[in-house]
Design an enzyme around this catalytic site. Structure first.
Site, short mmCIF file in Angstrom:
data_model
loop_
_atom_site.label_atom_id
_atom_site.label_comp_id
_atom_site.label_asym_id
_atom_site.label_seq_id
_atom_site.Cartn_x
_atom_site.Cartn_y
_atom_site.Cartn_z
N GLU A 49 -0.63 -8.12 5.16
CA GLU A 49 -0.31 -8.25 6.59
C GLU A 49 -1.56 -8.17 7.46
O GLU A 49 -1.51 -8.46 8.65
CB GLU A 49 0.74 -7.19 7.00
CG GLU A 49 0.25 -5.76 7.10
CD GLU A 49 0.08 -5.06 5.75
OE1 GLU A 49 0.14 -5.74 4.69
OE2 GLU A 49 -0.14 -3.84 5.75
N CYS B 100 0.82 -1.22 0.00
CA CYS B 100 0.00 0.00 0.00
C CYS B 100 0.87 1.28 0.00
O CYS B 100 1.48 1.58 -1.02
CB CYS B 100 -0.99 -0.05 1.14
SG CYS B 100 -2.45 0.93 0.79
N HIS C 197 -3.38 -5.00 1.67
CA HIS C 197 -2.65 -5.22 2.93
C HIS C 197 -2.57 -6.71 3.26
O HIS C 197 -3.36 -7.20 4.08
CB HIS C 197 -3.35 -4.50 4.08
CG HIS C 197 -3.16 -3.03 4.05
ND1 HIS C 197 -2.10 -2.39 4.67
CD2 HIS C 197 -3.88 -2.05 3.46
CE1 HIS C 197 -2.19 -1.09 4.46
NE2 HIS C 197 -3.26 -0.85 3.73
N1 GLN Z 1 -3.56 6.44 1.12
C1 GLN Z 1 -2.28 6.10 1.65
C2 GLN Z 1 -1.17 6.93 0.98
O1 GLN Z 1 -1.46 7.66 0.11
C3 GLN Z 1 -1.99 4.63 1.50
C4 GLN Z 1 -3.00 3.86 2.29
C5 GLN Z 1 -2.47 2.68 3.01
O2 GLN Z 1 -1.27 2.42 3.09
N2 GLN Z 1 -3.38 1.94 3.56
O3 GLN Z 1 -0.06 6.85 1.34
#
Ligand code: GLN
Length: 189
Positions: free
Chosen positions: A174, A81, A172
Site C-alpha cells: 500500500e 506487515c 507494504h
Molecule cells: N513491527 C510491527 C509489529 O510488530 C510491524 C511493522 C509494520 O507493520 N510496519 O507489529
C-alpha cells in the site's frame, strides 16, 4: 466488482493507504472500528502498523473474535506487515494471533539497521524484475505449512504468500507505486 465492500481494520497504522488502491480497483471500502462495522463485508484488509497496539485496540469491540470468525468462514483477506503477524499461526516473541495462516513469523526480524528499506523482490509469476517492496520493521516468515504458496521473495526470504483466500505481505504494497498485490487480492474476491 461493483458493490463489493472491503472492510479495512482502521484502529491504528496505515489503513488509509490501502483505501486508495482498493477504490482504484472499483471496490467500496469501510473502516472497521466496531462490531457493527463488520456486517455485510466481502473481504478484509489487515494493514501494517503495530500488531501489539492493534490487539489491544481490538478488545473493547471483540474484533479479534469477530474477524477470526469471518476469516474462518473463508472471507478473503489481504494482510500486510503487522496484519500478517495478526494472521499467523505462531508469533515470535510470543504474542496472541488469529492462527489462520499456517506460518510462524518473527517480529522486527530484520533489525534496527533495516528499520525501513526498499528492496528488490523476485516474483514467482510473472517472473518480473524491478518489483519492489517497502519494508518497515518487517516480520520474517520462519516456517510455512504445506498449503502455503510463495508469490514473492526478498533474496531467499518468502515475503508474499497465499493460503486459500488469504494473501499476506511482510512488506507494504500500500506504500508502493503500483497495485500488483491489491490486484492479486481482487482475483480472490
Ligand atoms: N513491527 C510491527 C509489529 O510488530 C510491524 C511493522 C509494520 O507493520 N510496519 O507489529
Amino acid at each position: 466488482m461493483a458493490g463489493k465492500t472491503i472492510g479495512v481494520l482502521a484502529l491504528q497504522g496505515d489503513f488509509s493507504a490501502h483505501e486508495g488502491f482498493l477504490s482504484e480497483l472499483g471496490l467500496q471500502t469501510r473502516r472497521l472500528r466496531s462490531a457493527s462495522d463488520c456486517i455485510g463485508l466481502d473481504g478484509l484488509v489487515l494493514p501494517g502498523g503495530e500488531s501489539s497496539a492493534m490487539l489491544r485496540l481490538m478488545e473493547p469491540e471483540n474484533l479479534f473474535e469477530i474477524l477470526g470468525g469471518l476469516i474462518g468462514e473463508g472471507m478473503p483477506v489481504l494482510a500486510t506487515c503487522a496484519g500478517v503477524i495478526l494472521l499467523a499461526k505462531k508469533v515470535i516473541p510470543e504474542q496472541r494471533s488469529l492462527g489462520a495462516l499456517d506460518i510462524d513469523v518473527e517480529r522486527n526480524a530484520y533489525g534496527r539497521q533495516l528499520y525501513s528499506s526498499v528492496e528488490k523482490l523476485r516474483r514467482a509469476e510473472p517472473e518480473a524484475a524491478g518489483v519492489e517492496g517497502v519494508f518497515i520493521r518487517a516480520p520474517k516468515i520462519l516456517r510455512m505449512g504445506p498449503s502455503v504458496e510463495v508469490l514473492a521473495w526478498r533474496k531467499d526470504d518468502p515475503v508474499l504468500v497465499r493460503q486459500g483466500a488469504m494473501i499476506a505481505a511482510t512488506f507494504h504494497p500500500e506504500l508502493g507505486s503500483d497495485g500488483w498485490v491489491h490486484s492479486l487480492f481482487l482475483d480472490l474476491l
